[in-house]
Design a protein around this motif. Structure first.
Motif, PDB file in Angstrom:
ATOM      1  N   PRO A 118       9.342 -55.626 -33.489  1.00  5.81           N
ATOM      2  CA  PRO A 118       8.319 -54.705 -32.975  1.00  5.81           C
ATOM      3  C   PRO A 118       7.948 -55.001 -31.527  1.00  5.81           C
ATOM      4  O   PRO A 118       8.108 -56.113 -31.060  1.00  5.81           O
ATOM      5  CB  PRO A 118       7.120 -54.960 -33.887  1.00  5.81           C
ATOM      6  N   THR A 157       5.363 -49.490 -32.099  1.00  4.16           N
ATOM      7  CA  THR A 157       5.452 -50.293 -33.306  1.00  4.16           C
ATOM      8  C   THR A 157       4.525 -51.482 -33.152  1.00  4.16           C
ATOM      9  O   THR A 157       4.240 -51.919 -32.028  1.00  4.16           O
ATOM     10  CB  THR A 157       6.888 -50.788 -33.586  1.00  4.16           C
ATOM     11  N   TRP A 217      14.415 -49.637 -37.923  1.00  6.53           N
ATOM     12  CA  TRP A 217      13.422 -50.457 -38.602  1.00  6.53           C
ATOM     13  C   TRP A 217      13.779 -51.943 -38.584  1.00  6.53           C
ATOM     14  O   TRP A 217      12.935 -52.783 -38.893  1.00  6.53           O
ATOM     15  CB  TRP A 217      13.215 -49.968 -40.035  1.00  6.53           C
ATOM     16  N   GLY A 222       5.096 -47.974 -37.549  1.00  4.63           N
ATOM     17  CA  GLY A 222       5.669 -47.152 -36.491  1.00  4.63           C
ATOM     18  C   GLY A 222       4.887 -45.859 -36.370  1.00  4.63           C
ATOM     19  O   GLY A 222       4.558 -45.240 -37.381  1.00  4.63           O
ATOM     20  N   LYS A 259       5.345 -53.714 -40.575  1.00  5.78           N
ATOM     21  CA  LYS A 259       5.688 -53.186 -39.253  1.00  5.78           C
ATOM     22  C   LYS A 259       5.358 -51.709 -39.310  1.00  5.78           C
ATOM     23  O   LYS A 259       5.943 -50.968 -40.102  1.00  5.78           O
ATOM     24  CB  LYS A 259       7.170 -53.395 -38.969  1.00  5.78           C
TER      25      LYS A 259
END
Length: 156
Positions: A154, A90, A150, A74, A72
């Motif tokens: 996403p 994201t 986190w 960012g 993932k």
């Protein structure tokens, strides 16, 4: 999409033997106007590990491709002169979503290995790493300055 960031879908050429995926071609518009990469490296990240946040101030552009596993990514834009200032993006990269991402180095960026296997990421930065004077500013992954949890799914 963050200003100056781009995503390129990579073509996976598969047959009975396996597959081949090109990850860098200087005739792709995706890389137009940039010097060729000055170096490349790969990193392997254990499941659940977060490598964030950092940015560069000397014009570096990163180009990430995930060869195995998933991450993932960012990207947070706090550039004063950017039309996407204050925006966060994201994206999941890797198996099942074979893309390259162009990350403007002066945006905060980082990633988390998601899933149950190690993630293998390749980067083609436009600047050489300077061991004596690294071009990196860092923040902890859980900083309050960047609006990303986190653990959230996403946005794609």
């Amino acid at each position: 999409m963050i200003h100056d960031a781009e995503v390129k879908e990579l073509q996976v050429n598969a047959d009975e033997r396996g597959h081949l995926t090109e990850i860098w071609r200087d005739d792709w518009e995706f890389y137009a106007g940039e010097d060729e990469p000055k170096m490349s490296y790969f990193s392997e990240t254990y499941p659940g590990i977060i490598r964030a946040w950092h940015r560069h101030h000397r014009g570096q552009i990163d180009h990430f491709v995930v060869l195995r596993g998933k991450i993932k990514v960012g990207v947070y834009d706090d550039r004063e002169d950017s039309p996407t200032q204050g925006e966060l993006e994201t994206r999941i990269l890797g198996e099942g979503n074979m893309n390259a991402i162009r990350v403007p180095g002066d945006c905060w960026h980082g990633f988390k290995a998601v899933g149950d296997e190690r993630a293998l990421l390749v980067n083609f930065p436009t600047n050489l790493y300077d061991y004596e004077d690294p071009d990196e500013e860092r923040l902890p992954y859980d900083t309050g300055e960047i609006p990303l949890d986190w653990e959230e799914p996403p946005h794609e």
